[in-house]
Design a protein around this motif. Structure first.
Motif, PDB file in Angstrom:
ATOM      1  N   UNK A  37       0.849  -1.199   0.000  1.00 22.92           N
ATOM      2  CA  UNK A  37       0.000   0.000   0.000  1.00 22.92           C
ATOM      3  C   UNK A  37       0.872   1.232   0.000  1.00 22.92           C
ATOM      4  N   UNK A  38       0.384   2.255  -0.722  1.00 19.77           N
ATOM      5  CA  UNK A  38       1.067   3.551  -0.636  1.00 19.77           C
ATOM      6  C   UNK A  38       0.016   4.586  -0.286  1.00 19.77           C
ATOM      7  N   UNK A  39       0.327   5.435   0.649  1.00 23.02           N
ATOM      8  CA  UNK A  39      -0.601   6.527   0.946  1.00 23.02           C
ATOM      9  C   UNK A  39       0.175   7.742   1.448  1.00 23.02           C
ATOM     10  N   UNK A  40      -0.457   8.881   1.333  1.00 27.95           N
ATOM     11  CA  UNK A  40       0.197  10.125   1.815  1.00 27.95           C
ATOM     12  C   UNK A  40      -0.519  10.563   3.080  1.00 27.95           C
ATOM     13  N   UNK A  41       0.297  10.948   4.074  1.00 29.35           N
ATOM     14  CA  UNK A  41      -0.302  11.446   5.325  1.00 29.35           C
ATOM     15  C   UNK A  41       0.475  12.673   5.735  1.00 29.35           C
ATOM     16  N   UNK A  42      -0.203  13.799   5.687  1.00 26.31           N
ATOM     17  CA  UNK A  42       0.483  15.056   6.023  1.00 26.31           C
ATOM     18  C   UNK A  42       1.621  15.292   5.051  1.00 26.31           C
ATOM     19  N   UNK A  43       2.773  15.515   5.589  1.00 27.30           N
ATOM     20  CA  UNK A  43       3.920  15.750   4.706  1.00 27.30           C
ATOM     21  C   UNK A  43       4.799  14.507   4.618  1.00 27.30           C
ATOM     22  N   UNK A  44       4.114  13.337   4.796  1.00 28.72           N
ATOM     23  CA  UNK A  44       4.872  12.093   4.686  1.00 28.72           C
ATOM     24  C   UNK A  44       4.166  11.123   3.752  1.00 28.72           C
ATOM     25  N   UNK A  45       5.001  10.189   3.224  1.00 29.65           N
ATOM     26  CA  UNK A  45       4.411   9.135   2.390  1.00 29.65           C
ATOM     27  C   UNK A  45       4.686   7.812   3.094  1.00 29.65           C
ATOM     28  N   UNK A  46       3.626   6.988   3.169  1.00 31.60           N
ATOM     29  CA  UNK A  46       3.770   5.725   3.893  1.00 31.60           C
ATOM     30  C   UNK A  46       3.626   4.565   2.909  1.00 31.60           C
ATOM     31  N   UNK A  47       4.655   3.693   2.919  1.00 33.34           N
ATOM     32  CA  UNK A  47       4.601   2.496   2.068  1.00 33.34           C
ATOM     33  C   UNK A  47       4.617   1.304   3.005  1.00 33.34           C
ATOM     34  N   UNK A  48       3.635   0.405   2.850  1.00 30.72           N
ATOM     35  CA  UNK A  48       3.643  -0.752   3.744  1.00 30.72           C
ATOM     36  C   UNK A  48       3.568  -2.044   2.944  1.00 30.72           C
ATOM     37  N   UNK A  49       4.277  -3.058   3.506  1.00 34.15           N
ATOM     38  CA  UNK A  49       4.261  -4.383   2.881  1.00 34.15           C
ATOM     39  C   UNK A  49       3.759  -5.354   3.934  1.00 34.15           C
ATOM     40  N   UNK A  50       2.610  -5.963   3.658  1.00 32.87           N
ATOM     41  CA  UNK A  50       2.016  -6.851   4.660  1.00 32.87           C
ATOM     42  C   UNK A  50       1.904  -8.262   4.109  1.00 32.87           C
TER      43      UNK A  50
END
Ligand code: ADP
Length: 693
Positions: free
Chosen positions: A609-622
């Motif tokens: 998953x990739x998403x943007x939160x505030x001034x950050x980008x979050x990439x997660x691998x589950x």
């Protein structure tokens, strides 16, 4: 392997003990000996100083007495000896008054008994009281014989009164006038003419108080006592007390020379009157009684002084027995006397009775104070029987003192000086303190801590080297299997042993995949060593991260679809452009996806998953595979660490994948978190700031 490690550990401990513990113990022991010796030196010096102080205090006491003796010698040189010894020689008495160290002066005639030359005595020895009548002239005898006749034979008091009153104007002689007035007052009392009697006694007191009657009883004292009694009879307590007060003031002055029995008789009569009047509520009386009490106090201390001197002088034999030395001491009736003898002509001597209290308070005490000053210095002065005479305010600690006895030429005092307490050191090294034990315990504790920390470090190093060697063997395996398949397939292709086009394609694809795997493995190792040495270079650029992640996901999907993996990729739009290093992010994604596949167990589902939160980008691998134990969550990012024994036995790996991921993410100023539960799978969440590092 384990045995080898144990042996290594034991060797380290033994060499630690030999190289550090033993020398430390020996050095500690030697240092302690040194400190003890130093302490002994300090103590010795302290004791020498105290001995010196004692010497000086004694010298100063001696000088104090010498000064008095010197001025006394000067004084007696100016007096012609032998001479008529009189009790009230003003020069001698002035000398006593000026020199507090002098309690009394006496004269010792050759072969005779000593005379006391003080006039500050409250009473005199009975044998000094002359009973001779001062004036036994015929006229005086006639007057009193006549009066006696009328008063005691005829008992005609009126006539007797008239007789004496008639005689009085013709008498000028003070002694006789006094005695006649005394007779008049006596007869007035008999005639109960109290007021007249009081007046007569007042006349006596004002006119001839120092006339002596009978055995040297001062008429003034008789008049005051009688007046007081008459006032008491009239219930005039105030007047009675006033008279007693006057009497006592007079008794306190050593002007009336009375024997002890007369003196104490006056005192006790006065006491009786005081006790009869003392309970009054009258303010004037109360304050008068107070004053009388204070007078009584003064009188009793003067009495003590008189007693002290007379007791001494009456022991004439004892004084004479003393050696020829100048200063002598003796005990009479439990009192200690210290006196100085000065030879006069022949076998005669002058003597100074020393006031020992003064010497103690004004010489010894000041000398001690001069030396103690502000320092913590304790001292005691004891008397001949060990009784405490004076001491410092604070009590000494348990330190052996320096004890000095005053020399024969001074009073029999002893001076005890306690060494200055040297604080902690003294308490540690003081007698009884098992300092050796304490210091050894401290050293042993320090060494034990040292050993503990050394073992800890050795253990860490051993573990690291174990992990390193494991790393080497797994990496070799990782290299070996793709290389083997590449070699076998290439050989078959070269030798033309792969007939069909389809199979050839399959072989080529496998060779490509395996070489990609090898190159990725090499990338990891190179990156790891670069980062370990701090030499990794980054190329940060602002661009879209989504296609980068998407490419890797797709490539993994392609490679793993054969094994049935299904990798979902979702983007929560819009994801802004961010500053990152392409290769680094590819490697991060590659390592995370590689782990997700490796540790998926039977599960075949992976979510990216990739998403943007505030001034950050979050990439997660589950993934939904084996999961990681809570206690390993932090450790898996350490180099060479591989969690879960069973899992890592079956799954190949080097233990540096996540270390690299963490370092790359942190180089972007980002962070990586793990969210995992055993049996349920793991999620690795990478957060990267948009503006980059
Ligand atoms: P390795 O080459 O052993 O995979 P890594 O540094 O990549 O080394 O991972 C360290 C350890 O973390 C692994 O040995 C494994 O025990 C654990 N691990 C990493 N990723 C996962 C995952 N997705 N699921 C379960 N365990 C994982």
């Amino acid at each position: 392997m384990k045995k080898k490690e144990e042996g290594k550990r034991r060797r380290i401990i033994i060499s630690y003990a030999l190289a550090i513990v033993l020398p430390c113990l020996i050095l500690g022991f030697l240092a302690l000996r040194g400190v003890k010796n130093d302490q002994a030196l300090v103590e010795r010096e302290q004791r020498n100083n105290l001995l010196e102080s004692s010497r000086q205090i004694i010298n100063e006491t001696d000088e104090y007495l010498l000064a008095v003796e010197k001025s006394f010698t000067k004084l007696i040189d100016s007096i012609a000896v032998p001479y008529e010894i009189i009790f009230t020689d003003s020069m001698l008495n002035d000398f006593i008054a000026e020199n507090l160290a002098v309690a009394g002066i006496f004269y010792l005639p050759s072969g005779g008994t000593p005379y006391l030359l003080n006039n500050n005595l409250l009473y005199l020895p009975e044998d000094f009281i002359s009973t001779a009548d001062f004036m036994s002239s015929g006229k005086k005898q006639d007057i009193f014989e006549n009066g006696w006749q009328i008063e005691y034979r005829e008992h005609d008091y009126q006539k007797a009164l008239r007789y004496y009153q008639g005689v009085l104007p013709g008498i000028t002689q003070k002694q006789t006038r006094g005695e006649i007035l005394n007779a008049i007052a006596r007869i007035q009392k008999k005639l109960q003419l109290a007021d007249e009697a009081i007046e007569t006694y007042e006349l006596i007191w004002n006119g001839c108080p120092d006339v002596m009657i009978q055995n040297k009883i001062p008429l003034g004292a008789v008049a005051l006592l009688e007046k007081s009694l008459l006032c008491l009879a009239k219930k005039d307590s105030l007047a009675a007390l006033n008279s007693v007060h006057l009497l006592m003031t007079q008794l306190q002055l050593p002007e009336w020379e009375m024997g002890y029995s007369d003196f104490s008789n006056f005192l006790s009569r006065a006491d009786e009157i005081i006790s009869l009047c003392a309970n009054s509520d009258n303010i004037e009386i109360k304050s008068l009684v107070e004053r009388i009490y204070s007078l009584q106090g003064d009188i009793s201390s003067s009495l003590e002084h008189t007693d002290y001197l007379l007791t001494f002088i009456q022991a004439g034999e004892t004084i004479k027995q003393n050696p020829n030395g100048r200063r002598c001491k003796t005990m009479v009736n439990g009192n200690s006397y210290f006196f100085s003898l000065f030879p006069a002509n022949g076998q005669r001597y002058w003597g100074l009775i020393i006031n020992q209290d003064d010497v103690l308070n004004n010489s010894v005490y000041t000398s001690i104070l001069k030396r103690t000053g502000a320092s913590e210095f304790y001292w005691e002065v004891t008397g001949v029987n060990g009784e405490l005479l004076m001491k410092s305010e604070s009590s000494p600690e348990d330190i052996p003192p320096v004890y000095t006895v005053f020399p024969q030429t001074l009073p029999s005092w002893s001076l005890t000086l306690y060494p200055e307490s040297s604080g902690l050191l003294a308490s540690l090294f003081g007698p009884g303190a098992s300092i050796f034990l304490y210091i050894f315990i401290a050293i042993v504790l320090i060494l034990a801590f040292g050993l503990f920390f050394t073992l800890q470090t050795v253990n860490n190093e051993l573990n690291l080297s174990k992990m390193k060697s494991q790393f080497m063997s797994t990496v070799s395996h990782e290299f070996k299997s793709p290389l083997t398949s590449i070699r076998q397939m290439s050989e078959m292709l070269v030798q033309g042993r792969v007939p069909t086009r389809e199979r050839q394609l399959k072989y080529h694809t496998t060779i490509l995949k395996q070489s990609e795997r090898l190159s990725h493995l090499i990338d990891n190792i190179l990156d790891f060593s670069k980062m370990e040495e701090g030499q990794k270079l980054f190329n940060f650029e602002k661009s879209d991260i989504v296609p980068v992640v998407k490419n890797i996901v797709e490539s993994f999907q392609n490679h793993t679809s054969e094994q049935g993996f299904n990798i979902n990729f979702s983007v929560f739009k819009p994801v802004p452009e961010l500053v990152f290093d392409h290769e680094a992010m590819e490697q991060v994604m590659h390592n995370l996806l590689d782990n997700a596949c490796k540790y998926s167990g039977d599960s075949r589902k992976i979510d990216v998953k990739i998403e943007a939160k505030g001034n950050r980008v979050i990439v997660s691998v589950r993934d939904f595979g084996a999961g990681i134990k809570k206690e390993d969550h932090d450790k898996i990012f350490s180099r060479f660490y591989r969690a879960g024994e069973e899992l890592t036995q079956t799954v190949k790996g080097s233990g540096i994948g996540l270390t690299i991921v963490k370092q790359l993410v942190e180089a972007h100023n980002g962070e990586i978190l793990v969210d995992s539960e055993v049996g349920k799978g793991s999620a690795f969440i990478v957060t990267i700031p948009i503006e980059g590092p």
